[in-house]
Design an enzyme around this catalytic site. Structure first.
Site, PDB file in Angstrom:
ATOM      1  N   ASP A  72      -1.583   4.659  -6.437  1.00 44.88           N
ATOM      2  CA  ASP A  72      -0.239   4.333  -5.997  1.00 44.88           C
ATOM      3  C   ASP A  72       0.672   5.742  -6.659  1.00 44.88           C
ATOM      4  O   ASP A  72       1.757   5.950  -6.302  1.00 44.88           O
ATOM      5  CB  ASP A  72       0.391   3.187  -6.715  1.00 44.88           C
ATOM      6  CG  ASP A  72      -0.200   2.039  -5.762  1.00 44.88           C
ATOM      7  OD1 ASP A  72      -1.267   1.504  -5.834  1.00 44.88           O
ATOM      8  OD2 ASP A  72       0.793   1.653  -4.955  1.00 44.88           O
ATOM      9  N   GLY A 107       0.840  -1.218  -0.010  1.00 45.94           N
ATOM     10  CA  GLY A 107       0.092  -0.040  -0.120  1.00 45.94           C
ATOM     11  C   GLY A 107       1.064   1.144   0.062  1.00 45.94           C
ATOM     12  O   GLY A 107       1.850   1.451   0.753  1.00 45.94           O
ATOM     13  N   ALA A 108       0.615   2.130  -0.880  1.00 46.69           N
ATOM     14  CA  ALA A 108       1.543   3.185  -1.141  1.00 46.69           C
ATOM     15  C   ALA A 108       1.857   3.816   0.194  1.00 46.69           C
ATOM     16  O   ALA A 108       3.090   4.090   0.307  1.00 46.69           O
ATOM     17  CB  ALA A 108       0.859   4.316  -2.216  1.00 46.69           C
ATOM     18  N   ASN A 129      -3.395   2.571  -9.982  1.00 45.65           N
ATOM     19  CA  ASN A 129      -3.735   1.816  -8.943  1.00 45.65           C
ATOM     20  C   ASN A 129      -3.505   0.283  -9.146  1.00 45.65           C
ATOM     21  O   ASN A 129      -3.196   0.001 -10.354  1.00 45.65           O
ATOM     22  CB  ASN A 129      -4.987   2.270  -8.270  1.00 45.65           C
ATOM     23  CG  ASN A 129      -5.422   1.392  -7.026  1.00 45.65           C
ATOM     24  OD1 ASN A 129      -4.783   1.797  -6.155  1.00 45.65           O
ATOM     25  ND2 ASN A 129      -6.830   1.095  -6.859  1.00 45.65           N
ATOM     26  N   LYS A 130      -3.934  -0.774  -8.357  1.00 48.84           N
ATOM     27  CA  LYS A 130      -3.912  -2.035  -8.229  1.00 48.84           C
ATOM     28  C   LYS A 130      -4.561  -2.454  -9.643  1.00 48.84           C
ATOM     29  O   LYS A 130      -5.366  -2.066 -10.195  1.00 48.84           O
ATOM     30  CB  LYS A 130      -4.613  -2.370  -7.317  1.00 48.84           C
ATOM     31  CG  LYS A 130      -4.591  -4.107  -7.311  1.00 48.84           C
ATOM     32  CD  LYS A 130      -3.202  -4.806  -7.258  1.00 48.84           C
ATOM     33  CE  LYS A 130      -2.284  -4.329  -6.342  1.00 48.84           C
ATOM     34  NZ  LYS A 130      -0.939  -4.754  -6.776  1.00 48.84           N
TER      35      LYS A 130
HETATM   36  O1  MRU Z   1       0.647  -4.014  -4.648  1.00 40.59           O
HETATM   37  P1  MRU Z   1      -0.050  -3.541  -3.393  1.00 40.59           P
HETATM   38  O2  MRU Z   1      -0.681  -4.313  -2.596  1.00 40.59           O
HETATM   39  O3  MRU Z   1       1.043  -2.538  -2.508  1.00 40.59           O
HETATM   40  O4  MRU Z   1      -0.917  -2.168  -4.200  1.00 40.59           O
HETATM   41  C1  MRU Z   1      -1.687  -1.532  -3.393  1.00 40.59           C
HETATM   42  C2  MRU Z   1      -2.846  -0.751  -3.868  1.00 40.59           C
HETATM   43  O5  MRU Z   1      -2.887  -1.025  -5.411  1.00 40.59           O
HETATM   44  C3  MRU Z   1      -3.611   0.142  -3.291  1.00 40.59           C
HETATM   45  O6  MRU Z   1      -4.855   0.398  -3.847  1.00 40.59           O
HETATM   46  C4  MRU Z   1      -2.631   1.571  -3.330  1.00 40.59           C
HETATM   47  O7  MRU Z   1      -1.362   1.629  -2.732  1.00 40.59           O
HETATM   48  C5  MRU Z   1      -3.376   2.407  -2.565  1.00 40.59           C
HETATM   49  S1  MRU Z   1      -3.185   2.439  -0.791  1.00 40.59           S
HETATM   50  C6  MRU Z   1      -3.908   3.652   0.049  1.00 40.59           C
END
Ligand code: MRU
Length: 351
Positions: free
Chosen positions: A247, A57-58, A257-258
């Protein structure tokens, strides 16, 4: 060293244990079965934890990297600033290589470096004390930013709304509250009741393992769906708004984002459901003009073919594509909810 805790919502996802020179974090690879706090002391451990998504998570990655760099700085034995800075810069570059997409990682490390350089004329123990203060500032600002995103986001929602979210942008993705889930937590504090649809989020199942877990622990009405059920729940009127994390936001408002988020945005646009991106200002990358310039992390094929299965569920040797993120075009975003307010198109985050 590891310790177990009962409720993940009562524990900061990332923290500094100054007495033991350790970065404390909830090991997210072990959720939902075990809630284990890791105490990491070496740079290698911190790098590995980011790389393997023990912390993810970012915003959480940014705070973890800042603490990791502070611990590295504390271990440097140098008599001059130049000697100190050489090792500091190499630790910074190493931590920055853990993952490429979330800009918060680089943002937090740059803030730490800026402190070291600004105080280069001070004795090294003083610089280290200032670096420690900077990790606290980054953590505290993250908590406050998430709370503000929650306040702004909540103003767009109505009691009993059905909300759809992707991946995990909750408490576990930040230090507290999260970004996309912050309005839900603040609403809960005020007696509002949302119905949340959590996309399971193939291939690493952050939605099933993390979002469903933390929302259920908090007492939120949560329904888990497979990623390919989004159109079904939208078409059947179950969803009144989408809340997505971010992200990296490009200068034109394209939001990375994801993987799967852009497909959700396209469906939301088709069904005329508002699609909100929730992002702290630390996720804004004014140097990248459009989403096309955002580096997309490619992850191992085994996450798609083998992970979670008792035996591989694809023919041996099959070609696999496993991008961890995608970019939602700014034209599909109804509003970007930041800690500084709700932004509507046209978006312009350039320098
Ligand atoms: O690969 P990850 O689990 O680090 O991906 C995270 C995401 O895509 C979240 O949606 C993003 O970081 C936003 S976190 C507040």
């Amino acid at each position: 060293m590891a310790e177990t805790i009962d409720n993940v919502n009562n524990f900061d996802t990332v923290a500094l244990d100054d007495d033991n020179n350790a970065l404390l974090l909830v090991d997210q690879t072990r959720l939902p079965h075990e809630t284990v706090i890791l105490a990491l002391t070496s740079q290698r451990e911190v790098w590995e934890a980011i790389r393997q998504l023990r912390v993810r998570g970012a915003p959480a990655i940014g705070v973890a990297a800042a603490i990791g760099l502070y611990l590295a700085a504390r271990a440097i034995r140098a008599d001059t600033f130049d000697g100190f800075y050489r090792e500091f810069a190499s630790a910074k570059a190493y931590l920055a290589s853990a993952r490429p997409t979330a800009v918060n990682l680089f943002w937090a490390l740059d803030r730490m470096e800026e402190v070291a350089l600004r105080h280069r004329d001070k004795p090294i123990p003083e610089i280290i004390a200032l670096l420690r203060a900077q990790t606290e500032a980054i953590r505290d600002e993250d908590i406050q930013a998430c709370r503000r995103i929650g306040e702004f986001g909540l103003s767009l929602l109505r009691d009993k709304d059905g909300l759809l979210t992707v991946c995990n942008a909750g408490q576990l993705a930040a230090v507290r509250y999260g970004t996309a889930l912050a309005p839900i937590y603040l609403g809960l504090e005020r007696g509002m009741r949302f119905r949340v649809y959590a996309c399971e989020t193939r291939p690493l199942l952050q939605g099933a393992r993390l979002t469903a877990f933390e929302l259920k622990q908090a007492g939120v009405d949560t329904t888990l769906i497979c990623d390919n059920m989004v159109s079904y729940v939208m078409k059947n009127g179950l969803v009144q708004a989408v809340l997505a994390g971010c992200d990296r936001l490009a200068a034109n408002g394209d939001a990375c984002n994801k993987i799967g988020t852009s497909g959700v945005a396209i469906l939301a646009s088709y069904y005329r459901i508002p699609f909100y991106v929730c992002a702290p200002t630390s996720s804004i990358d004014p140097h990248t003009p459009t989403g096309a310039g955002i580096p997309i992390e490619q992850r191992p094929a085994g996450e798609v073919t083998d992970m979670w299965y008792a035996r591989p569920m694809a023919p041996t040797g099959i070609h696999v594509l496993n991008p961890a993120f995608d970019v939602t075009d700014h034209s599909l975003i109804t509003a970007i909810i930041t800690d500084c307010g709700i932004l509507r198109p046209p978006y312009a985050f350039g320098e």
